[in-house]
Design a protein around this motif. Sequence first.
Motif, PDB file in Angstrom:
ATOM      1  N   ILE A  10       0.881  -1.153   0.000  1.00  0.00           N
ATOM      2  CA  ILE A  10       0.000   0.000   0.000  1.00  0.00           C
ATOM      3  C   ILE A  10       0.919   1.202   0.000  1.00  0.00           C
ATOM      4  O   ILE A  10       1.713   1.367   0.907  1.00  0.00           O
ATOM      5  N   ALA A  11       0.791   2.003  -1.033  1.00  0.00           N
ATOM      6  CA  ALA A  11       1.715   3.081  -1.297  1.00  0.00           C
ATOM      7  C   ALA A  11       3.058   2.449  -1.543  1.00  0.00           C
ATOM      8  O   ALA A  11       3.159   1.518  -2.310  1.00  0.00           O
ATOM      9  N   ALA A  14       3.427  -1.447   2.591  1.00  0.00           N
ATOM     10  CA  ALA A  14       2.458  -1.871   3.600  1.00  0.00           C
ATOM     11  C   ALA A  14       2.148  -3.315   3.299  1.00  0.00           C
ATOM     12  O   ALA A  14       2.117  -3.715   2.162  1.00  0.00           O
ATOM     13  N   ASN A  50       3.068   6.445   9.081  1.00  0.00           N
ATOM     14  CA  ASN A  50       2.777   7.752   8.514  1.00  0.00           C
ATOM     15  C   ASN A  50       2.518   8.737   9.648  1.00  0.00           C
ATOM     16  O   ASN A  50       2.134   8.339  10.741  1.00  0.00           O
ATOM     17  N   ILE A  99      -6.685   5.117   0.388  1.00  0.00           N
ATOM     18  CA  ILE A  99      -5.969   4.042  -0.298  1.00  0.00           C
ATOM     19  C   ILE A  99      -6.767   2.762  -0.117  1.00  0.00           C
ATOM     20  O   ILE A  99      -7.190   2.437   0.986  1.00  0.00           O
ATOM     21  N   SER A 101      -6.552  -1.376  -0.968  1.00  0.00           N
ATOM     22  CA  SER A 101      -5.681  -2.455  -1.416  1.00  0.00           C
ATOM     23  C   SER A 101      -6.400  -3.317  -2.442  1.00  0.00           C
ATOM     24  O   SER A 101      -7.613  -3.245  -2.602  1.00  0.00           O
ATOM     25  N   ILE A 118       1.337   0.773   7.296  1.00  0.00           N
ATOM     26  CA  ILE A 118       1.101   1.939   6.449  1.00  0.00           C
ATOM     27  C   ILE A 118       2.422   2.693   6.357  1.00  0.00           C
ATOM     28  O   ILE A 118       2.960   3.138   7.364  1.00  0.00           O
ATOM     29  N   ALA A 122       2.921   7.086   2.312  1.00  0.00           N
ATOM     30  CA  ALA A 122       1.816   6.445   1.597  1.00  0.00           C
ATOM     31  C   ALA A 122       1.157   7.454   0.675  1.00  0.00           C
ATOM     32  O   ALA A 122       0.562   8.412   1.137  1.00  0.00           O
ATOM     33  N   ALA A 126      -2.525   0.992  -4.261  1.00  0.00           N
ATOM     34  CA  ALA A 126      -2.047  -0.275  -3.725  1.00  0.00           C
ATOM     35  C   ALA A 126      -1.772  -1.259  -4.859  1.00  0.00           C
ATOM     36  O   ALA A 126      -2.445  -1.258  -5.866  1.00  0.00           O
TER      37      ALA A 126
END
Length: 131
Positions: A10-11, A14, A50, A99, A101, A118, A122, A126
Amino acid sequence: MTGMIRSITIASMAFLMLSIEACVGTSGPSPAPQPELDPAGLTVEVENQNFSDATIYAFNNGQRLRLGRVTGKTTETFKFRWYQNELQMVIDFTGGGLIVSEKQVVYPGVDDNLRLIIAARASHLARLRDG
């Protein structure tokens, strides 16, 4: 202990870590009573690297379940019931940004321990990455 790891990026970073644990009986004193297995239960540990606070949701086929909020730079654990075999995680940042996924196959009650990290930066969509 048996384990398997699958991850969702994720980003920039993650992931969900799925693990299966088996208990082996031993002779000797009786172990402490164990909580009953919830056949539809999942547990997710969310580590928010984050600075922004985020609200975390479990999502699939229109069903969205709010798990809770994770303050920036902290870790929270959420337990919830999930009756489906596919799961998407939704991260909704305070102040803007969302976001989602890709879908992940899960087996509630079997591989019920998930970990979501995270990333500090981010900002991208995803994408799935095999562990």
